[in-house]
Design a protein around this motif. Structure first.
Motif, PDB file in Angstrom:
ATOM      1  N   VAL A  30     -24.236 -57.964 -41.207  1.00 53.35           N
ATOM      2  CA  VAL A  30     -23.796 -58.068 -42.606  1.00 53.35           C
ATOM      3  C   VAL A  30     -23.669 -59.533 -43.011  1.00 53.35           C
ATOM      4  CG1 VAL A  30     -21.898 -57.607 -44.196  1.00 53.35           C
ATOM      5  CG2 VAL A  30     -22.650 -55.831 -42.611  1.00 53.35           C
ATOM      6  N   ALA A  31     -23.117 -60.352 -42.119  1.00 48.73           N
ATOM      7  CA  ALA A  31     -22.975 -61.776 -42.411  1.00 48.73           C
ATOM      8  C   ALA A  31     -24.342 -62.439 -42.577  1.00 48.73           C
ATOM      9  CB  ALA A  31     -22.188 -62.465 -41.284  1.00 48.73           C
ATOM     10  N   PHE A  32     -25.305 -62.052 -41.742  1.00 46.66           N
ATOM     11  CA  PHE A  32     -26.664 -62.601 -41.833  1.00 46.66           C
ATOM     12  C   PHE A  32     -27.299 -62.235 -43.171  1.00 46.66           C
ATOM     13  CE2 PHE A  32     -31.244 -62.456 -40.997  1.00 46.66           C
ATOM     14  CZ  PHE A  32     -31.447 -63.717 -40.474  1.00 46.66           C
ATOM     15  N   LEU A  33     -27.147 -60.996 -43.584  1.00 50.24           N
ATOM     16  CA  LEU A  33     -27.703 -60.557 -44.870  1.00 50.24           C
ATOM     17  C   LEU A  33     -27.018 -61.273 -46.028  1.00 50.24           C
ATOM     18  CD1 LEU A  33     -27.986 -56.704 -44.243  1.00 50.24           C
ATOM     19  CD2 LEU A  33     -29.845 -58.382 -44.256  1.00 50.24           C
ATOM     20  N   ALA A  34     -25.708 -61.475 -45.925  1.00 51.42           N
ATOM     21  CA  ALA A  34     -24.987 -62.185 -46.984  1.00 51.42           C
ATOM     22  C   ALA A  34     -25.482 -63.618 -47.107  1.00 51.42           C
ATOM     23  CB  ALA A  34     -23.485 -62.157 -46.708  1.00 51.42           C
TER      24      ALA A  34
ATOM     25  N   GLY B 182     -29.451 -67.307 -43.435  1.00 57.26           N
ATOM     26  CA  GLY B 182     -28.695 -66.211 -42.836  1.00 57.26           C
ATOM     27  C   GLY B 182     -27.811 -66.684 -41.690  1.00 57.26           C
ATOM     28  N   LEU B 183     -28.355 -67.572 -40.859  1.00 60.42           N
ATOM     29  CA  LEU B 183     -27.565 -68.106 -39.739  1.00 60.42           C
ATOM     30  C   LEU B 183     -26.400 -68.958 -40.219  1.00 60.42           C
ATOM     31  CD1 LEU B 183     -30.445 -69.108 -37.282  1.00 60.42           C
ATOM     32  CD2 LEU B 183     -28.969 -67.088 -37.171  1.00 60.42           C
ATOM     33  N   ARG B 184     -26.520 -69.520 -41.411  1.00 61.71           N
ATOM     34  CA  ARG B 184     -25.438 -70.330 -41.982  1.00 61.71           C
ATOM     35  C   ARG B 184     -24.149 -69.536 -42.096  1.00 61.71           C
ATOM     36  NH1 ARG B 184     -23.959 -70.584 -47.337  1.00 61.71           N
ATOM     37  NH2 ARG B 184     -25.766 -69.291 -47.860  1.00 61.71           N
ATOM     38  N   ILE B 185     -24.245 -68.227 -42.282  1.00 60.80           N
ATOM     39  CA  ILE B 185     -23.057 -67.372 -42.368  1.00 60.80           C
ATOM     40  C   ILE B 185     -22.848 -66.589 -41.087  1.00 60.80           C
ATOM     41  CG2 ILE B 185     -21.913 -65.586 -43.723  1.00 60.80           C
ATOM     42  CD1 ILE B 185     -22.446 -68.144 -45.240  1.00 60.80           C
ATOM     43  N   ALA B 186     -23.945 -66.177 -40.429  1.00 66.71           N
ATOM     44  CA  ALA B 186     -23.823 -65.339 -39.235  1.00 66.71           C
ATOM     45  C   ALA B 186     -23.167 -66.097 -38.078  1.00 66.71           C
ATOM     46  CB  ALA B 186     -25.201 -64.828 -38.818  1.00 66.71           C
ATOM     47  N   ILE B 187     -23.517 -67.363 -37.895  1.00 60.14           N
ATOM     48  CA  ILE B 187     -22.945 -68.130 -36.779  1.00 60.14           C
ATOM     49  C   ILE B 187     -21.444 -68.343 -36.958  1.00 60.14           C
ATOM     50  CG2 ILE B 187     -22.956 -70.378 -35.637  1.00 60.14           C
ATOM     51  CD1 ILE B 187     -25.972 -70.456 -35.997  1.00 60.14           C
TER      52      ILE B 187
ATOM     53  N   ALA C 123     -20.339 -66.364 -50.077  1.00 61.25           N
ATOM     54  CA  ALA C 123     -20.723 -65.539 -48.926  1.00 61.25           C
ATOM     55  C   ALA C 123     -19.833 -65.829 -47.725  1.00 61.25           C
ATOM     56  CB  ALA C 123     -22.189 -65.771 -48.576  1.00 61.25           C
ATOM     57  N   LEU C 124     -19.663 -67.109 -47.399  1.00 64.36           N
ATOM     58  CA  LEU C 124     -18.825 -67.472 -46.249  1.00 64.36           C
ATOM     59  C   LEU C 124     -17.374 -67.099 -46.502  1.00 64.36           C
ATOM     60  CD1 LEU C 124     -18.556 -68.807 -43.480  1.00 64.36           C
ATOM     61  CD2 LEU C 124     -18.233 -70.995 -44.647  1.00 64.36           C
ATOM     62  N   ALA C 125     -16.896 -67.340 -47.724  1.00 61.86           N
ATOM     63  CA  ALA C 125     -15.514 -66.989 -48.041  1.00 61.86           C
ATOM     64  C   ALA C 125     -15.279 -65.497 -47.878  1.00 61.86           C
ATOM     65  CB  ALA C 125     -15.185 -67.432 -49.465  1.00 61.86           C
ATOM     66  N   SER C 126     -16.227 -64.689 -48.337  1.00 59.71           N
ATOM     67  CA  SER C 126     -16.072 -63.235 -48.274  1.00 59.71           C
ATOM     68  C   SER C 126     -16.095 -62.737 -46.833  1.00 59.71           C
ATOM     69  CB  SER C 126     -17.189 -62.562 -49.076  1.00 59.71           C
ATOM     70  OG  SER C 126     -17.215 -63.044 -50.397  1.00 59.71           O
ATOM     71  N   VAL C 127     -17.122 -63.153 -46.095  1.00 55.13           N
ATOM     72  CA  VAL C 127     -17.297 -62.668 -44.731  1.00 55.13           C
ATOM     73  C   VAL C 127     -16.155 -63.130 -43.831  1.00 55.13           C
ATOM     74  CG1 VAL C 127     -18.759 -62.829 -42.686  1.00 55.13           C
ATOM     75  CG2 VAL C 127     -19.794 -62.464 -44.937  1.00 55.13           C
ATOM     76  N   ALA C 128     -15.846 -64.423 -43.877  1.00 56.14           N
ATOM     77  CA  ALA C 128     -14.829 -64.971 -42.984  1.00 56.14           C
ATOM     78  C   ALA C 128     -13.448 -64.407 -43.293  1.00 56.14           C
ATOM     79  CB  ALA C 128     -14.818 -66.498 -43.093  1.00 56.14           C
ATOM     80  N   SER C 129     -13.098 -64.319 -44.582  1.00 60.86           N
ATOM     81  CA  SER C 129     -11.773 -63.800 -44.923  1.00 60.86           C
ATOM     82  C   SER C 129     -11.651 -62.322 -44.560  1.00 60.86           C
ATOM     83  CB  SER C 129     -11.491 -64.002 -46.411  1.00 60.86           C
ATOM     84  OG  SER C 129     -12.440 -63.319 -47.205  1.00 60.86           O
ATOM     85  N   ALA C 130     -12.737 -61.563 -44.704  1.00 59.63           N
ATOM     86  CA  ALA C 130     -12.694 -60.147 -44.320  1.00 59.63           C
ATOM     87  C   ALA C 130     -12.502 -60.001 -42.807  1.00 59.63           C
ATOM     88  CB  ALA C 130     -13.978 -59.453 -44.767  1.00 59.63           C
ATOM     89  N   ILE C 131     -13.189 -60.821 -42.048  1.00 64.63           N
ATOM     90  CA  ILE C 131     -13.039 -60.767 -40.586  1.00 64.63           C
ATOM     91  C   ILE C 131     -11.617 -61.137 -40.175  1.00 64.63           C
ATOM     92  CG2 ILE C 131     -13.792 -61.801 -38.408  1.00 64.63           C
ATOM     93  CD1 ILE C 131     -16.562 -62.112 -39.662  1.00 64.63           C
ATOM     94  N   ILE C 132     -11.080 -62.191 -40.798  1.00 67.37           N
ATOM     95  CA  ILE C 132      -9.718 -62.618 -40.475  1.00 67.37           C
ATOM     96  C   ILE C 132      -8.713 -61.531 -40.853  1.00 67.37           C
ATOM     97  CG2 ILE C 132      -7.921 -64.280 -41.104  1.00 67.37           C
ATOM     98  CD1 ILE C 132     -10.143 -66.385 -41.346  1.00 67.37           C
TER      99      ILE C 132
END
Length: 267
Positions: free
Chosen positions: A14-18, A151-156, A75-84
């Motif tokens: 999901v992070a890669f797609l975002a 994609g790797l910018r968010i997935a990593i 994208a990073l804000a959404s993915v990272a905050s959801a994971i946290i």
């Protein structure tokens, strides 16, 4: 909350797609309401992530790339905050703290965006060389590489957060010096001003200046909500369409196609 291997893989996907959609902007996987919801769906935390995504979406409505200005990384804000939020295991009670973390994450994401786009500049030169050789397959290959980098910018970062946990991320964001965060904010504000000037320079015609002036003044009124501004925008659009029909359907022969210009010239 501990995630199993399958859930971790799905979150990274999901992070890669975002990350890719932050550039492609076709299916909007990078939008907070979609990214957070998908992460909540694959991890079994749909309701708190949906609430988080909906709240962040209201914040991200004002984030847009204007001219040369690059908006905070939604994208990073959404993915990272959801994971946290998920790793914290607090459910809906942890949404406010996740939202507080999302904004500095979005600003920090600008650094990753700058790095990836700098690398992409080199890829453009490689594509130019391949185009000069007539090798279209190689041009397509480098294009795909550039999208994968996005994609790797968010997935990593997502994988790193999953590996190290939420607490170190909070400590890292709090440890960011004031000169760095302030510098990013000031620089971003200057570039935004230049970006708006570029867009206005391209769109500046006598029939849209009145609408720009009205919108500019209304945006300074803090009592008007985003919904209110949206309603005013729709009303102005309907007014413009009505003026367009009036300007294009007159009996005179001096209509130019500019609705307000035609009306002004007739007086």
């Amino acid at each position: 909350m501990d995630l199993n291997v399958i859930q971790i893989i799905l979150v990274v996907i999901v992070a890669f797609l975002a990350g890719m959609e932050g550039i492609l902007d076709e299916f909007h996987f990078h939008q907070p309401i979609i990214a957070c919801t998908l992460i909540g769906l694959v991890t079994g935390n749909l309701v708190p992530c949906l609430i988080l995504g909906g709240t962040l979406q209201l914040i991200a409505l004002g984030w847009a790339n204007i001219g040369a200005a690059v908006a905070p990384d939604a994208a990073l804000a959404s993915v990272a905050s959801a994971i946290i939020l998920i790793l914290g295991g607090q459910g809906e009670a942890g949404v406010p703290s996740a939202i507080a973390i999302a904004v500095p994450l979005a600003v920090a994401g600008l650094l990753l965006t700058i790095i990836v786009r700098t690398i992409a500049t080199g890829l453009v030169h490689l594509m130019d060389a391949a185009a000069n050789e007539g090798d279209i397959r190689k041009v397509e290959l480098w294009h795909i590489v550039g999208i994968i980098l996005q994609g790797l910018r968010i997935a990593i970062p997502a994988a790193l957060i999953l590996a190290i946990g939420a607490a170190p991320v909070r400590e890292l964001l709090e440890a960011m010096p004031d000169w760095l965060t302030s510098g990013l904010a000031i620089g971003g504000g200057m570039v935004v001003a230049v970006g708006y000037a570029m867009v206005i320079n391209m769109m500046a015609t006598k029939e849209v200046w009145p609408f720009f002036a009205i919108g500019f003044v209304l945006a300074t009124v803090s009592e008007i909500t985003l919904i209110g501004l949206g309603a005013i925008g729709v009303a102005l659009a309907l007014i413009y369409l009505a003026l367009s029909r009036q300007g294009g359907s007159g009996n005179g022969g001096n209509n130019t196609g500019d609705p307000l210009g035609d009306i002004i010239d007739n007086y």
